[in-house]
Design a protein around this motif. Structure first.
Motif, PDB file in Angstrom:
ATOM      1  N   MET A  80       7.582  11.905  68.849  1.00  0.00           N
ATOM      2  CA  MET A  80       7.542  13.366  68.852  1.00  0.00           C
ATOM      3  C   MET A  80       8.740  13.968  68.120  1.00  0.00           C
ATOM      4  SD  MET A  80       6.289  14.558  72.626  1.00  0.00           S
ATOM      5  CE  MET A  80       7.558  13.674  73.518  1.00  0.00           C
ATOM      6  N   MET A  81       9.887  13.367  68.315  1.00  0.00           N
ATOM      7  CA  MET A  81      11.124  14.034  67.904  1.00  0.00           C
ATOM      8  C   MET A  81      11.874  13.358  66.772  1.00  0.00           C
ATOM      9  SD  MET A  81      12.572  14.910  71.669  1.00  0.00           S
ATOM     10  CE  MET A  81      13.889  15.938  71.065  1.00  0.00           C
ATOM     11  N   GLY A  82      11.470  12.120  66.434  1.00  0.00           N
ATOM     12  CA  GLY A  82      12.199  11.410  65.385  1.00  0.00           C
ATOM     13  C   GLY A  82      13.630  11.149  65.825  1.00  0.00           C
ATOM     14  N   GLU A  83      14.556  11.258  64.859  1.00  0.00           N
ATOM     15  CA  GLU A  83      15.953  10.927  65.113  1.00  0.00           C
ATOM     16  C   GLU A  83      16.564  11.843  66.181  1.00  0.00           C
ATOM     17  OE1 GLU A  83      19.928  10.228  62.372  1.00  0.00           O
ATOM     18  OE2 GLU A  83      18.118  11.052  61.451  1.00  0.00           O
ATOM     19  N   MET A  84      16.007  13.039  66.307  1.00  0.00           N
ATOM     20  CA  MET A  84      16.513  14.002  67.277  1.00  0.00           C
ATOM     21  C   MET A  84      16.374  13.496  68.715  1.00  0.00           C
ATOM     22  SD  MET A  84      15.447  17.980  67.149  1.00  0.00           S
ATOM     23  CE  MET A  84      14.186  18.146  68.391  1.00  0.00           C
ATOM     24  N   SER A  85      15.548  12.468  68.912  1.00  0.00           N
ATOM     25  CA  SER A  85      15.375  11.912  70.267  1.00  0.00           C
ATOM     26  C   SER A  85      16.680  11.329  70.794  1.00  0.00           C
ATOM     27  CB  SER A  85      14.287  10.834  70.277  1.00  0.00           C
ATOM     28  OG  SER A  85      14.656   9.781  69.415  1.00  0.00           O
ATOM     29  N   GLU A  86      17.642  11.053  69.880  1.00  0.00           N
ATOM     30  CA  GLU A  86      18.981  10.593  70.314  1.00  0.00           C
ATOM     31  C   GLU A  86      19.544  11.534  71.376  1.00  0.00           C
ATOM     32  OE1 GLU A  86      21.699  10.575  66.999  1.00  0.00           O
ATOM     33  OE2 GLU A  86      20.488   9.155  65.871  1.00  0.00           O
TER      34      GLU A  86
END
Length: 305
Positions: free
Chosen positions: A261-267
């Protein structure tokens, strides 16, 4: 003795609440804005970061500058362009302030600048303090550059305070409404392993901390702006469901689904950050909301009345 506070990023979540609380305590407040003509409760000076322009009367107005400027980390997926915007919106604004402060007559006594606990990266169960080592992921690099830009103001002989903000809790924006939405729809669940730590702070405590740092000259350097009791994501979700009087029905939301869902932002959601509030506590600051339960009740009890 209340003075005049100039706020960058004043229309953001923390900026709006801080402005209200400063006015309540007798301060005068002005905002720096790209669009000073839009209707605002506050005196507004124009600045244009890309053009390198600040209305000079803004700098001569201020006793203190609170710097909260920066593009939201969580509103869009992190394309390369978005990542550049996240970084430059933070560093360029500070470079511009520093340049104007070095070139003009002013009586600015202090700069209070936001940073974020993202500088520590994913530290698992380890309790991190202001002296801990920094990570080297995207958010940590942003925080390092952000803080380095603030230190340039200190080099002008201006007292500089950097607050590494945790997850600022407010029902008016930020992370809480996003985390609360599935809980509200009876679909709440811990995210990823659920074991990752979340270091949070109630918005009113964050604002009180900024105000205390204006008033107490012993504040200088870097402080973690987090409540004293971080919780795991699983505990957070459980406390939130209780505060909202909703059941938790789903098993955990797997990390791979969040990545999709969020790509790298899932960090931001999956990283574990257990951050110490000791340095702030040693200044004598008292948190109104030390425990998550009290913080969440302050939001969700009001909704029922």
């Amino acid at each position: 003795m209340p003075g005049k506070i100039l706020i960058t990023g004043g229309s953001g979540l923390v900026g709006m609440r801080l402005s209200e609380m400063l006015i309540d305590q007798g301060y005068e407040v002005a905002h720096l804005s790209r669009r000073p003509d839009k209707v605002s409760t506050y005196k507004t000076f124009k600045w244009d970061i890309e053009a390198g322009y600040i209305d000079e009367s803004a700098i001569s107005y201020a006793d203190y500058i609170v710097n909260l400027a920066g593009a939201s980390v969580s509103s869009d997926k992190w394309s390369e362009e978005r990542k550049r915007e996240i970084l430059h919106s933070r560093t360029d604004s500070l470079h511009l302030l520093q340049k104007c402060l070095s070139q003009s007559e002013h009586h600015v006594k202090g700069l209070l600048s936001a940073s974020a606990i993202g500088i520590y990266g994913d530290s698992g169960d380890q309790l991190v303090s202001e002296e801990s080592t920094y990570a080297d992921d995207f958010l940590a690099e942003v925080c390092k550059a952000w803080e380095a830009a603030a230190w340039q103001v200190r080099d002008l002989g201006i007292r500089t305070v950097i607050f590494r903000l945790g997850i600022v809790l407010s029902v008016k924006g930020g992370a809480l409404p996003q985390i609360a939405r599935p809980v509200k729809m009876m679909a709440g669940a811990p995210l990823g392993s659920g074991k990752q730590y979340m270091s949070w702070i109630h918005i009113d405590d964050a604002c009180r901390l900024f105000i205390q740092a204006i008033e107490a000259p012993q504040f200088e350097g870097v402080y973690n702006a987090v409540a004293p009791h971080p919780v795991t994501n699983k505990e957070f979700t459980k406390e939130l469901a209780e505060a909202m009087k909703k059941p938790l029905v789903l098993p955990k939301v797997p990390a791979f689904a969040i990545n999709l869902m969020m790509g790298e932002m899932s960090e931001v959601i999956l990283a574990s950050q257990r951050v110490s509030a000791n340095k702030v506590l040693h200044t004598g600051f008292t948190f109104e909301y030390s425990y998550l339960e009290e913080a969440l009740e302050s939001f969700y009890e009001e909704e029922e009345d």
